[in-house]
Design a protein around this motif. Structure first.
Motif, PDB file in Angstrom:
ATOM      1  N   ARG A  16       0.830  -1.200   0.000  1.00  0.00           N
ATOM      2  CA  ARG A  16       0.000   0.000   0.000  1.00  0.00           C
ATOM      3  C   ARG A  16       0.868   1.255   0.000  1.00  0.00           C
ATOM      4  O   ARG A  16       2.013   1.242   0.449  1.00  0.00           O
ATOM      5  N   ASP A  17       0.307   2.359  -0.471  1.00  0.00           N
ATOM      6  CA  ASP A  17       0.995   3.642  -0.371  1.00  0.00           C
ATOM      7  C   ASP A  17       1.364   3.907   1.086  1.00  0.00           C
ATOM      8  O   ASP A  17       0.561   3.664   1.998  1.00  0.00           O
ATOM      9  N   GLY A  18       2.580   4.409   1.306  1.00  0.00           N
ATOM     10  CA  GLY A  18       3.018   4.753   2.649  1.00  0.00           C
ATOM     11  C   GLY A  18       3.610   3.607   3.433  1.00  0.00           C
ATOM     12  O   GLY A  18       4.049   3.801   4.569  1.00  0.00           O
ATOM     13  N   ASP A  19       3.658   2.403   2.849  1.00  0.00           N
ATOM     14  CA  ASP A  19       4.212   1.253   3.560  1.00  0.00           C
ATOM     15  C   ASP A  19       5.726   1.382   3.764  1.00  0.00           C
ATOM     16  O   ASP A  19       6.428   2.018   2.967  1.00  0.00           O
ATOM     17  N   THR A  20       6.198   0.735   4.826  1.00  0.00           N
ATOM     18  CA  THR A  20       7.627   0.514   5.011  1.00  0.00           C
ATOM     19  C   THR A  20       7.948  -0.850   4.413  1.00  0.00           C
ATOM     20  O   THR A  20       7.346  -1.859   4.783  1.00  0.00           O
ATOM     21  N   ARG A  44       2.983   2.475  -6.518  1.00  0.00           N
ATOM     22  CA  ARG A  44       2.850   2.774  -5.092  1.00  0.00           C
ATOM     23  C   ARG A  44       3.816   3.897  -4.712  1.00  0.00           C
ATOM     24  O   ARG A  44       4.951   3.931  -5.182  1.00  0.00           O
ATOM     25  N   ARG A  45       3.366   4.802  -3.836  1.00  0.00           N
ATOM     26  CA  ARG A  45       4.148   5.992  -3.529  1.00  0.00           C
ATOM     27  C   ARG A  45       4.317   6.173  -2.029  1.00  0.00           C
ATOM     28  O   ARG A  45       3.738   5.451  -1.232  1.00  0.00           O
ATOM     29  N   ASP A  46       5.130   7.156  -1.678  1.00  0.00           N
ATOM     30  CA  ASP A  46       5.339   7.532  -0.276  1.00  0.00           C
ATOM     31  C   ASP A  46       5.919   6.367   0.516  1.00  0.00           C
ATOM     32  O   ASP A  46       5.618   6.186   1.696  1.00  0.00           O
ATOM     33  N   LEU A  47       6.780   5.574  -0.122  1.00  0.00           N
ATOM     34  CA  LEU A  47       7.323   4.370   0.503  1.00  0.00           C
ATOM     35  C   LEU A  47       8.557   4.686   1.337  1.00  0.00           C
ATOM     36  O   LEU A  47       9.351   5.565   1.000  1.00  0.00           O
ATOM     37  N   THR A  48       8.714   3.949   2.433  1.00  0.00           N
ATOM     38  CA  THR A  48       9.970   3.910   3.173  1.00  0.00           C
ATOM     39  C   THR A  48      10.646   2.599   2.823  1.00  0.00           C
ATOM     40  O   THR A  48      10.071   1.530   3.030  1.00  0.00           O
ATOM     41  N   GLN A  69       8.715   7.434  -6.096  1.00  0.00           N
ATOM     42  CA  GLN A  69       7.888   6.575  -5.256  1.00  0.00           C
ATOM     43  C   GLN A  69       8.442   6.397  -3.841  1.00  0.00           C
ATOM     44  O   GLN A  69       7.756   5.856  -2.980  1.00  0.00           O
ATOM     45  N   ARG A  71       9.838   7.938  -0.323  1.00  0.00           N
ATOM     46  CA  ARG A  71       9.877   9.121   0.538  1.00  0.00           C
ATOM     47  C   ARG A  71      11.067   9.094   1.489  1.00  0.00           C
ATOM     48  O   ARG A  71      11.670  10.109   1.796  1.00  0.00           O
TER      49      ARG A  71
END
Length: 217
Positions: A16-20, A44-48, A69, A71
């Motif tokens: 999901r977006d934002g997942d680590t 998918r974006r905002d990934l760690t 993608q 962050r």
């Protein structure tokens, strides 16, 4: 059988977006290439990303960075991709640098349920900024490092049986084996699938109970 066998695109749809996301590999050894490509295609974006490095310019995890993608990245060796430093300088990427041994132990600790640990590595350097430092009876300074966990781990193994037990080959062990224990969802890319009973029990490094999906060749 609890383990699901599927292609990389289907498996990566669970991210999901934002997942680590932990990603195994040391250079090309043990790198889950098909899963990384599928993650790129997913948008998918905002990934760690937790990984030893962030690929090369436009290649592997470097392609995810170039596509905007990623962050934040947590890892040890970023000099192979100058776009990491450029993205950090421009404010597009947050970089957390950990010594390689500390990174490996932080992942292992996460899988073992250990919340933090002390290590002398990095004490007295810029890496100690903002971290608790303690001197023990031996007179040495130690840094308190937090364990690492992830929503998803993308790993590569040599073989899987149809239960999802995994074996590794040579340097392919690297970060993959620890990451398999430190994530809520584990997606394993493998070279070969064999029948249950074909893997020598002593060679099974990752038991199937850790593995949620196996990506077949």
């Amino acid at each position: 059988m609890d383990t699901v066998f599927e292609d990389a695109k289907t498996a990566i749809a669970q991210v999901r977006d934002g997942d680590t996301v932990m990603v195994g590999g040391f250079g090309p050894a043990g790198l889950p290439v098909r899963l990384i490509d599928a993650l790129l295609d997913s948008g998918r974006r905002d990934l760690t990303i937790v990984s030893n490095n962030l690929g090369q310019p436009g290649l592997g995890l470097g392609a995810l960075l170039r596509a905007g993608q990623v962050r934040r990245v947590i890892g040890s060796f970023f000099s192979g991709n100058p776009e990491v430093a450029a993205a950090q300088r421009d404010g597009h990427l947050e970089v957390t640098l950990l010594p390689q041994g500390t990174l490996a132990e932080a992942i292992r600790a996460g899988g073992a349920g250990i919340p933090a640990f002390y290590t002398p590595t990095g004490a007295g350097t810029v890496l100690a900024k903002g971290k608790e430092t303690r001197v023990f009876e031996d007179g040495r300074a130690y840094l308190l490092e937090r364990a690492l966990h992830a929503d998803v781990a993308l790993i590569h193994a040599h073989q899987a049986d149809r239960l999802g037990n995994l074996t590794y080959r040579g340097a392919g062990h690297n970060f993959n084996t620890a990451m398999a224990t430190a994530a809520r969802l584990v997606l394993a890319e493998v070279d070969e699938v064999v029948e249950v009973g074909e893997l020598p029990p002593a060679e099974i490094t990752t038991p199937h109970l850790y593995v949620d999906a196996v990506v077949v060749p």
